[in-house]
Scaffold this motif. Structure first.
Motif, PDB file in Angstrom:
ATOM      1  N   PRO A   1       1.002  -1.125   0.231  1.00 21.52           N
ATOM      2  CA  PRO A   1       0.229  -0.064   0.043  1.00 21.52           C
ATOM      3  C   PRO A   1       0.900   1.437   0.044  1.00 21.52           C
ATOM      4  O   PRO A   1       0.628   1.879  -0.296  1.00 21.52           O
ATOM      5  N   THR A   2       1.725   0.774   0.240  1.00 22.50           N
ATOM      6  CA  THR A   2       2.833   2.374   0.801  1.00 22.50           C
ATOM      7  C   THR A   2       3.319   2.832  -0.499  1.00 22.50           C
ATOM      8  O   THR A   2       3.532   3.931  -0.358  1.00 22.50           O
ATOM      9  N   LEU A   3       3.415   2.169  -1.253  1.00 23.72           N
ATOM     10  CA  LEU A   3       4.876   1.954  -2.738  1.00 23.72           C
ATOM     11  C   LEU A   3       3.186   2.269  -4.294  1.00 23.72           C
ATOM     12  O   LEU A   3       3.552   2.895  -5.157  1.00 23.72           O
ATOM     13  N   LYS A   4       2.250   1.717  -3.943  1.00 21.27           N
ATOM     14  CA  LYS A   4       1.042   1.490  -5.643  1.00 21.27           C
ATOM     15  C   LYS A   4       0.692   1.016  -4.958  1.00 21.27           C
ATOM     16  O   LYS A   4      -0.459   0.566  -3.772  1.00 21.27           O
ATOM     17  N   GLU A   5      -0.758   1.091  -5.980  1.00 23.27           N
ATOM     18  CA  GLU A   5      -1.931   0.495  -5.767  1.00 23.27           C
ATOM     19  C   GLU A   5      -2.460  -0.479  -6.082  1.00 23.27           C
ATOM     20  O   GLU A   5      -1.594  -1.626  -6.625  1.00 23.27           O
ATOM     21  N   ASP A   6      -2.834  -1.149  -5.062  1.00 27.51           N
ATOM     22  CA  ASP A   6      -2.833  -2.915  -5.493  1.00 27.51           C
ATOM     23  C   ASP A   6      -4.306  -3.009  -7.556  1.00 27.51           C
ATOM     24  O   ASP A   6      -4.826  -2.013  -8.015  1.00 27.51           O
ATOM     25  N   GLY A   7      -3.119  -3.701  -7.373  1.00 25.29           N
ATOM     26  CA  GLY A   7      -3.974  -4.397  -8.590  1.00 25.29           C
ATOM     27  C   GLY A   7      -3.045  -3.905 -10.152  1.00 25.29           C
ATOM     28  O   GLY A   7      -3.553  -3.888 -11.420  1.00 25.29           O
ATOM     29  N   LYS A   8      -1.783  -3.212  -9.498  1.00 29.22           N
ATOM     30  CA  LYS A   8      -0.870  -2.245 -10.716  1.00 29.22           C
ATOM     31  C   LYS A   8       0.099  -2.933 -10.120  1.00 29.22           C
ATOM     32  O   LYS A   8       0.606  -3.097  -9.387  1.00 29.22           O
ATOM     33  N   LEU A   9       0.950  -2.674 -11.362  1.00 29.28           N
ATOM     34  CA  LEU A   9       2.407  -3.336 -11.394  1.00 29.28           C
ATOM     35  C   LEU A   9       3.464  -2.234  -9.689  1.00 29.28           C
ATOM     36  O   LEU A   9       3.105  -1.107 -10.545  1.00 29.28           O
ATOM     37  N   LEU A  10       4.351  -2.650  -9.839  1.00 24.88           N
ATOM     38  CA  LEU A  10       5.135  -1.335  -8.814  1.00 24.88           C
ATOM     39  C   LEU A  10       6.033  -0.970 -10.070  1.00 24.88           C
ATOM     40  O   LEU A  10       7.168  -1.761 -10.407  1.00 24.88           O
ATOM     41  N   THR A  11       6.532   0.145 -10.012  1.00 25.43           N
ATOM     42  CA  THR A  11       7.473   1.385 -10.759  1.00 25.43           C
ATOM     43  C   THR A  11       8.070   1.716  -9.574  1.00 25.43           C
ATOM     44  O   THR A  11       7.049   3.281  -9.238  1.00 25.43           O
ATOM     45  N   LEU A  12       9.415   1.633  -9.375  1.00 23.60           N
ATOM     46  CA  LEU A  12       9.830   2.757  -8.230  1.00 23.60           C
ATOM     47  C   LEU A  12      10.330   3.991  -8.811  1.00 23.60           C
ATOM     48  O   LEU A  12      11.150   4.056  -9.794  1.00 23.60           O
ATOM     49  N   THR A  13      10.434   5.619  -8.066  1.00 18.44           N
ATOM     50  CA  THR A  13      11.527   6.061  -8.478  1.00 18.44           C
ATOM     51  C   THR A  13      12.608   6.355  -8.036  1.00 18.44           C
ATOM     52  O   THR A  13      12.690   5.745  -7.003  1.00 18.44           O
ATOM     53  N   THR A  14      13.443   7.133  -7.873  1.00 17.00           N
ATOM     54  CA  THR A  14      15.086   7.048  -7.397  1.00 17.00           C
ATOM     55  C   THR A  14      14.410   7.162  -5.512  1.00 17.00           C
ATOM     56  O   THR A  14      14.874   7.024  -5.049  1.00 17.00           O
ATOM     57  N   SER A  15      13.623   7.986  -5.623  1.00 17.17           N
ATOM     58  CA  SER A  15      13.444   8.718  -3.864  1.00 17.17           C
ATOM     59  C   SER A  15      13.007   7.690  -3.356  1.00 17.17           C
ATOM     60  O   SER A  15      12.952   7.201  -2.307  1.00 17.17           O
ATOM     61  N   GLU A  16      11.547   6.884  -3.778  1.00 13.95           N
ATOM     62  CA  GLU A  16      10.907   6.163  -3.139  1.00 13.95           C
ATOM     63  C   GLU A  16      12.746   4.500  -3.090  1.00 13.95           C
ATOM     64  O   GLU A  16      12.341   3.629  -2.008  1.00 13.95           O
ATOM     65  N   ALA A  17      13.063   4.131  -3.967  1.00 15.09           N
ATOM     66  CA  ALA A  17      14.083   3.070  -4.319  1.00 15.09           C
ATOM     67  C   ALA A  17      14.671   3.465  -3.110  1.00 15.09           C
ATOM     68  O   ALA A  17      14.946   1.801  -2.569  1.00 15.09           O
ATOM     69  N   ILE A  18      15.175   4.558  -2.189  1.00 13.68           N
ATOM     70  CA  ILE A  18      16.116   4.893  -2.496  1.00 13.68           C
ATOM     71  C   ILE A  18      15.703   4.674  -0.593  1.00 13.68           C
ATOM     72  O   ILE A  18      16.232   4.227   0.077  1.00 13.68           O
ATOM     73  N   LYS A  19      14.413   5.184  -0.480  1.00  9.16           N
ATOM     74  CA  LYS A  19      13.531   5.174   0.755  1.00  9.16           C
ATOM     75  C   LYS A  19      13.553   3.829   1.204  1.00  9.16           C
ATOM     76  O   LYS A  19      13.668   3.429   2.885  1.00  9.16           O
ATOM     77  N   ILE A  20      13.222   2.464  -0.134  1.00 10.68           N
ATOM     78  CA  ILE A  20      12.721   1.182   1.048  1.00 10.68           C
ATOM     79  C   ILE A  20      13.881   0.010   1.543  1.00 10.68           C
ATOM     80  O   ILE A  20      14.366  -1.142   1.196  1.00 10.68           O
ATOM     81  N   GLY A  21      15.521   1.247   0.728  1.00 11.93           N
ATOM     82  CA  GLY A  21      16.860   0.884   0.925  1.00 11.93           C
ATOM     83  C   GLY A  21      16.728  -0.371  -0.322  1.00 11.93           C
ATOM     84  O   GLY A  21      18.109  -1.209  -0.232  1.00 11.93           O
ATOM     85  N   LEU A  22      16.660  -0.284  -1.515  1.00  9.88           N
ATOM     86  CA  LEU A  22      16.919  -0.199  -2.697  1.00  9.88           C
ATOM     87  C   LEU A  22      17.737  -0.587  -3.583  1.00  9.88           C
ATOM     88  O   LEU A  22      18.678  -1.061  -3.531  1.00  9.88           O
ATOM     89  N   ALA A  23      17.971   1.636  -3.354  1.00  8.74           N
ATOM     90  CA  ALA A  23      18.864   2.210  -4.101  1.00  8.74           C
ATOM     91  C   ALA A  23      19.769   2.165  -2.924  1.00  8.74           C
ATOM     92  O   ALA A  23      18.856   3.045  -1.857  1.00  8.74           O
ATOM     93  N   LYS A  24      21.064   2.858  -3.156  1.00  7.89           N
ATOM     94  CA  LYS A  24      21.965   3.288  -2.265  1.00  7.89           C
ATOM     95  C   LYS A  24      21.919   4.574  -1.919  1.00  7.89           C
ATOM     96  O   LYS A  24      21.755   5.943  -0.567  1.00  7.89           O
ATOM     97  N   LYS A  25      21.940   5.012  -3.119  1.00  3.19           N
ATOM     98  CA  LYS A  25      21.721   7.050  -3.472  1.00  3.19           C
ATOM     99  C   LYS A  25      21.669   7.674  -4.772  1.00  3.19           C
ATOM    100  O   LYS A  25      22.084   6.799  -5.278  1.00  3.19           O
ATOM    101  N   GLU A  26      20.889   8.607  -4.296  1.00  2.00           N
ATOM    102  CA  GLU A  26      20.612   9.274  -5.817  1.00  2.00           C
ATOM    103  C   GLU A  26      22.246  10.077  -5.845  1.00  2.00           C
ATOM    104  O   GLU A  26      23.059  10.801  -4.768  1.00  2.00           O
ATOM    105  N   VAL A  27      22.586   9.772  -7.111  1.00  3.21           N
ATOM    106  CA  VAL A  27      23.626  10.571  -8.319  1.00  3.21           C
ATOM    107  C   VAL A  27      23.201  11.301  -9.221  1.00  3.21           C
ATOM    108  O   VAL A  27      22.742  10.688  -9.496  1.00  3.21           O
ATOM    109  N   ASN A  28      24.636  11.984  -9.369  1.00  4.80           N
ATOM    110  CA  ASN A  28      24.560  12.301 -11.148  1.00  4.80           C
ATOM    111  C   ASN A  28      25.909  12.361 -11.459  1.00  4.80           C
ATOM    112  O   ASN A  28      26.235  12.690 -13.314  1.00  4.80           O
ATOM    113  N   SER A  29      26.646  11.599 -11.224  1.00  2.82           N
ATOM    114  CA  SER A  29      27.874  10.624 -12.405  1.00  2.82           C
ATOM    115  C   SER A  29      28.555   9.606 -11.547  1.00  2.82           C
ATOM    116  O   SER A  29      28.352  10.030 -10.274  1.00  2.82           O
ATOM    117  N   GLU A  30      29.152   9.384 -11.995  1.00  2.00           N
ATOM    118  CA  GLU A  30      29.411   7.929 -11.483  1.00  2.00           C
ATOM    119  C   GLU A  30      31.021   8.584 -10.586  1.00  2.00           C
ATOM    120  O   GLU A  30      31.315   7.990  -9.911  1.00  2.00           O
TER     121      GLU A  30
END
Length: 450
Positions: free
Chosen positions: A168-197
């Protein structure tokens, strides 16, 4: 062990540790900004090998893809999971959808560019339609297993594929999950938002990294060009056209050479990409042999000819898709049918062009310069059927096998002829039944007598 020896060993260990800490860490980078397919897998395979060869500490994959073929994505995923000689990093810049999400989950670290997205990994066909449950079930299992291998939440990974998974905190029921950068960082999937190597290196505390970027070679570009469906279709036309001319014109070697070159250019890159296998090439060659036997040896047209055409079709089409013999479950849905359409379309187009332009091409001066054939001079018995029109009911002998076309001899003069019976063996007596459009049509003399 006395105290002096202990001090010396301690100093040596300290110096060794200091030197290792001061030594610059190496990073090998590669970019995939295309559909996940044979080219992407070849690029990754070569890049991973080079990274291991250079003893890199980190392997960084910059990813921007909307997805692709599951089998190649799984190959990349497996390679990243099994690699222990370096730490892997995926930098999502800007999309990692479907197959891209699966690859991302296999990395040790995920970094995302501002505005990037990750997810939506349902299996779809070439038209973007959702495939049946068996495909989705397999993909869900891959996503869960990959997430668990890297200590990530398998439920999130499964929600990329299955709209029934409730978060519920990330998507509506019946919808596929697609994470934005901030959402992926919030749940610990992504480590950080960056703009370069460089921001990634700084976050991982890689000081003064020695970066090596993967470079594509001319061979990579050539293979990518040759496996393009349009180019593959043209090569198939060259194969079929070369075989047609070779069988239509005894003694011609150039047409066969063209067919061999086109076949090599068709199969070689597919073999290097891991698509074409030995058995697929073998059934294609077997198909040519059966077709040749049907035309040159066996009278009429039957089982051998039909089997030869089917084997040629299957050999060409199967080589264009990934499979485990006749198991195509990992092939991108619809891709096998597209391969057959390309092969059959190229064959039909070749036959149409041969019927329309084949005779003119064979008789053109440019083609004759490339043909290896004997000169058929009148002083050694050759003549044109145009010079003899009063040959009806004449009796002669077949000088070559007529299947149905070949050479006959009447009154010590050779003529081109066509067997109305479909097949006449060399040495059999024949008679001329009719003469049309400068062609002699003959039957076996034994049939006339009977």
């Amino acid at each position: 062990m006395n105290k002096i020896t202990k001090y010396i060993l301690g100093i040596i260990l300290l110096c060794t540790y200091t030197l290792q800490s001061l030594q610059a860490q190496t990073v090998y980078t590669v970019q995939i900004k295309e559909e996940i397919g044979p080219n992407a897998w070849r690029t990754m395979k070569n890049a991973l090998a080079k990274a291991k060869e250079s003893k890199a500490n980190y392997f960084l994959l910059e990813l921007n893809t909307y997805g692709g073929a599951l089998n190649f994505a799984d190959s990349i995923r497996t390679s990243l999971l099994n690699e222990k000689s370096f730490q892997s990093i995926v930098y999502v810049n800007n999309n990692a959808a479907s197959a891209g999400a699966l690859i991302s989950l296999a990395a040790d670290y995920i970094y995302m560019h501002a505005g990037a997205s990750l997810g939506a990994a349902s299996v779809v066909n070439q038209q973007g339609e959702i495939m049946p449950e068996k495909y989705q079930s397999y993909m869900r299992g891959l996503m869960r297993a990959t997430a668990e291998a890297k200590a990530r939440d398998p439920k999130v990974a499964e929600a990329f594929v299955d709209p029934a998974v409730s978060i519920p905190t990330l998507k509506e029921d019946g919808k596929l999950l697609t994470l934005t950068t901030s959402e992926a960082i919030k749940i610990g999937l992504a480590k950080k938002e960056v703009n370069s190597e460089n921001e990634i290196f700084s976050d991982l505390q890689i000081k003064e990294p020695k970066v090596t970027a993967h470079q594509l070679t001319w061979v990579d570009y050539l293979i990518a060009f040759l496996i393009n469906p349009l180019v593959s279709g043209i090569l198939i036309m060259g194969i079929i056209g070369g075989i047609y001319f070779e069988m239509q014109s005894p003694g011609i070697g150039f047409a066969l050479l063209i067919a061999i070159i086109c076949a090599t250019l068709f199969f070689a890159p597919l073999y290097l990409q891991g698509l074409a296998d030995h058995w697929e090439i073998a059934i294609f060659v077997l198909g040519i042999i059966l077709l040749a036997l049907e035309i040159l040896v066996i009278p009429g047209f039957g089982v051998a000819g039909i089997a030869g055409i089917i084997l040629m079709l299957c050999g060409l089409a199967f080589s264009m898709v990934a499979n485990d013999y006749f198991d195509f479950k990992l092939t991108q849905p619809g891709l096998l049918m597209n391969s057959f359409i390309i092969v059959i379309g190229a064959m039909v187009l070749t036959i149409v062009l041969m019927v329309i332009f084949g005779r003119n091409l064979l008789e053109s001066s440019a083609f004759k310069k490339l043909v290896l054939e004997d000169e058929q001079r009148s002083d050694i018995g050759y003549t044109s059927s145009m010079t003899k029109t009063n040959l009806l009911d004449k009796v002669g002998i077949a000088k070559t096998v007529l299947r149905p076309a070949g050479k006959i001899e009447i009154d010590q003069v050779w003529y081109d002829a066509v067997a109305l019976d479909g097949f006449i063996d060399a040495g059999e007596q024949i008679y001329v039944e009719k003469h049309e459009n400068y062609n002699l049509f003959v039957r076996k003399l034994s049939e006339k007598n009977s």
